[in-house]
Design a protein around this motif. Structure first.
Motif, PDB file in Angstrom:
ATOM      1  N   ASP A 207      -6.762  -4.732  -2.917  1.00  0.00           N
ATOM      2  CA  ASP A 207      -5.480  -4.558  -3.602  1.00  0.00           C
ATOM      3  C   ASP A 207      -5.179  -3.084  -3.847  1.00  0.00           C
ATOM      4  O   ASP A 207      -4.039  -2.654  -3.743  1.00  0.00           O
ATOM      5  CB  ASP A 207      -5.481  -5.303  -4.942  1.00  0.00           C
ATOM      6  CG  ASP A 207      -5.419  -6.810  -4.785  1.00  0.00           C
ATOM      7  OD1 ASP A 207      -5.043  -7.281  -3.690  1.00  0.00           O
ATOM      8  OD2 ASP A 207      -5.757  -7.512  -5.753  1.00  0.00           O
ATOM      9  N   HIS A 208      -6.205  -2.316  -4.158  1.00  0.00           N
ATOM     10  CA  HIS A 208      -5.996  -0.912  -4.505  1.00  0.00           C
ATOM     11  C   HIS A 208      -5.912   0.009  -3.284  1.00  0.00           C
ATOM     12  O   HIS A 208      -5.010   0.833  -3.183  1.00  0.00           O
ATOM     13  CB  HIS A 208      -7.120  -0.439  -5.433  1.00  0.00           C
ATOM     14  CG  HIS A 208      -6.936   0.954  -5.927  1.00  0.00           C
ATOM     15  ND1 HIS A 208      -6.008   1.282  -6.894  1.00  0.00           N
ATOM     16  CD2 HIS A 208      -7.540   2.116  -5.570  1.00  0.00           C
ATOM     17  CE1 HIS A 208      -6.061   2.590  -7.109  1.00  0.00           C
ATOM     18  NE2 HIS A 208      -6.978   3.111  -6.325  1.00  0.00           N
ATOM     19  N   TYR A 209      -6.862  -0.118  -2.360  1.00  0.00           N
ATOM     20  CA  TYR A 209      -6.944   0.811  -1.232  1.00  0.00           C
ATOM     21  C   TYR A 209      -6.223   0.321   0.026  1.00  0.00           C
ATOM     22  O   TYR A 209      -6.086   1.068   0.986  1.00  0.00           O
ATOM     23  CB  TYR A 209      -8.405   1.105  -0.885  1.00  0.00           C
ATOM     24  CG  TYR A 209      -9.089   1.904  -1.953  1.00  0.00           C
ATOM     25  CD1 TYR A 209      -8.770   3.239  -2.157  1.00  0.00           C
ATOM     26  CD2 TYR A 209     -10.028   1.313  -2.785  1.00  0.00           C
ATOM     27  CE1 TYR A 209      -9.384   3.971  -3.151  1.00  0.00           C
ATOM     28  CE2 TYR A 209     -10.656   2.043  -3.784  1.00  0.00           C
ATOM     29  CZ  TYR A 209     -10.327   3.375  -3.956  1.00  0.00           C
ATOM     30  OH  TYR A 209     -10.935   4.102  -4.945  1.00  0.00           O
ATOM     31  N   GLY A 210      -5.806  -0.909   0.024  1.00  0.00           N
ATOM     32  CA  GLY A 210      -5.112  -1.460   1.180  1.00  0.00           C
ATOM     33  C   GLY A 210      -5.884  -2.636   1.749  1.00  0.00           C
ATOM     34  O   GLY A 210      -7.071  -2.527   2.033  1.00  0.00           O
ATOM     35  N   ARG A 211      -5.179  -3.750   1.895  1.00  0.00           N
ATOM     36  CA  ARG A 211      -5.837  -4.981   2.350  1.00  0.00           C
ATOM     37  C   ARG A 211      -6.308  -4.862   3.796  1.00  0.00           C
ATOM     38  O   ARG A 211      -7.421  -5.253   4.130  1.00  0.00           O
ATOM     39  CB  ARG A 211      -4.875  -6.153   2.164  1.00  0.00           C
ATOM     40  CG  ARG A 211      -4.573  -6.431   0.702  1.00  0.00           C
ATOM     41  CD  ARG A 211      -3.509  -7.486   0.496  1.00  0.00           C
ATOM     42  NE  ARG A 211      -3.281  -7.677  -0.922  1.00  0.00           N
ATOM     43  CZ  ARG A 211      -2.224  -7.244  -1.571  1.00  0.00           C
ATOM     44  NH1 ARG A 211      -1.250  -6.614  -0.935  1.00  0.00           N
ATOM     45  NH2 ARG A 211      -2.105  -7.446  -2.864  1.00  0.00           N
TER      46      ARG A 211
ATOM     47  N   GLU B 117      -0.369  -3.055   6.795  1.00  0.00           N
ATOM     48  CA  GLU B 117      -1.047  -2.621   5.575  1.00  0.00           C
ATOM     49  C   GLU B 117      -0.238  -3.057   4.355  1.00  0.00           C
ATOM     50  O   GLU B 117       1.001  -3.030   4.376  1.00  0.00           O
ATOM     51  CB  GLU B 117      -1.212  -1.097   5.573  1.00  0.00           C
ATOM     52  CG  GLU B 117      -2.022  -0.574   4.405  1.00  0.00           C
ATOM     53  CD  GLU B 117      -3.446  -1.128   4.345  1.00  0.00           C
ATOM     54  OE1 GLU B 117      -3.630  -2.220   3.766  1.00  0.00           O
ATOM     55  OE2 GLU B 117      -4.353  -0.482   4.892  1.00  0.00           O
TER      56      GLU B 117
ATOM     57  N   ARG C  93      -0.691  -3.334  -0.213  1.00  0.00           N
ATOM     58  CA  ARG C  93      -1.524  -3.120  -1.403  1.00  0.00           C
ATOM     59  C   ARG C  93      -0.724  -3.546  -2.615  1.00  0.00           C
ATOM     60  O   ARG C  93       0.495  -3.712  -2.546  1.00  0.00           O
ATOM     61  CB  ARG C  93      -2.001  -1.683  -1.513  1.00  0.00           C
ATOM     62  CG  ARG C  93      -0.925  -0.646  -1.567  1.00  0.00           C
ATOM     63  CD  ARG C  93      -1.450   0.777  -1.706  1.00  0.00           C
ATOM     64  NE  ARG C  93      -2.536   1.134  -0.856  1.00  0.00           N
ATOM     65  CZ  ARG C  93      -2.432   1.622   0.389  1.00  0.00           C
ATOM     66  NH1 ARG C  93      -1.240   1.791   0.907  1.00  0.00           N
ATOM     67  NH2 ARG C  93      -3.487   1.932   1.076  1.00  0.00           N
ATOM     68  N   ASP C  94      -1.405  -3.701  -3.717  1.00  0.00           N
ATOM     69  CA  ASP C  94      -0.757  -4.080  -4.971  1.00  0.00           C
ATOM     70  C   ASP C  94      -0.380  -2.812  -5.709  1.00  0.00           C
ATOM     71  O   ASP C  94      -1.229  -2.130  -6.259  1.00  0.00           O
ATOM     72  CB  ASP C  94      -1.705  -4.940  -5.808  1.00  0.00           C
ATOM     73  CG  ASP C  94      -1.061  -5.491  -7.041  1.00  0.00           C
ATOM     74  OD1 ASP C  94       0.122  -5.212  -7.272  1.00  0.00           O
ATOM     75  OD2 ASP C  94      -1.754  -6.215  -7.776  1.00  0.00           O
TER      76      ASP C  94
END
Length: 191
Positions: free
Chosen positions: A69-73, A187, A189-190
């Motif tokens: 979620d933070h660095y990219g799925r 890409e 992310r949250d």
């Protein structure tokens, strides 16, 4: 973006994790016969080979999902695929039981990036409602079939090739999943 390509990457990547959980069970007797150990008895070492994988996998699932979620799925899923494939090779060439146990621990840690990653990729790619429900159903059905087929696949590989093939089967699967991930998965992310 091809949603079929995204779903293929997610299914194959997570299926590797589930397949490895069951294929290796069938290989454990041969592993116990063939690999030397200076620290453990045979049954104890076989137990560690199986359980250390599940321990690291389950202990890191939530952290791995948060990393995606933070660095990219896509990024974390691709790293998980690379890590899982490389540690599968380490498992397949392990000369001792101790090194196999260490490689299995690392393999479980890499696998933790794949399962929540595959689900979050599906959730981020498919719109809510029927398309997402269908994609999640396909993912669940495919991973269940792979899990059920694991003992058959493992038995075939152990009987016809070697117990090492039970780990090395992940190399072509990982290559296909990585190709599909890099080609089709956007890409996300949250934020």
């Amino acid at each position: 973006m091809s949603r079929a390509g995204v779903l293929s990457a997610a299914v194959v990547g997570s299926a590797m994790v589930f397949l490895d959980g069951t294929v290796v069970n069938v290989a454990l007797p041969k592993i116990g016969q063939e690999l030397p150990s200076t620290l453990f008895g045979t049954l104890e070492a076989q137990s560690y080979v199986y359980n250390v994988y599940l321990l690291s996998l389950s202990a890191l699932l939530i952290l791995a999902g948060a990393l995606g979620d933070h660095y990219g799925r896509r990024r974390m899923f691709a790293l998980g695929l690379i890590g899982f494939t490389l540690t599968s090779v380490l498992c397949g060439i392990a000369p001792t039981m101790e090194l196999l146990i260490l490689a299995r621990f690392l393999q479980g840690a890499a696998g933790a990036l794949l399962v929540p990653g595959s689900l979050s990729i599906i959730t981020a790619t498919f719109p809510e409602g029927e398309p997402r429900g269908r994609a999640l159903g396909i993912w669940a059905g495919a991973t269940t079939l792979v899990t059920l087929a694991g003992p058959l696949v493992g038995g075939f590989l152990v009987d016809t090739i070697s117990w090492r093939a039970a780990f090395l089967i992940n190399v072509p699967l990982g290559a296909v999943a990585l190709w599909a991930t890099l080609r089709y998965v956007p890409e996300s992310r949250d934020e």
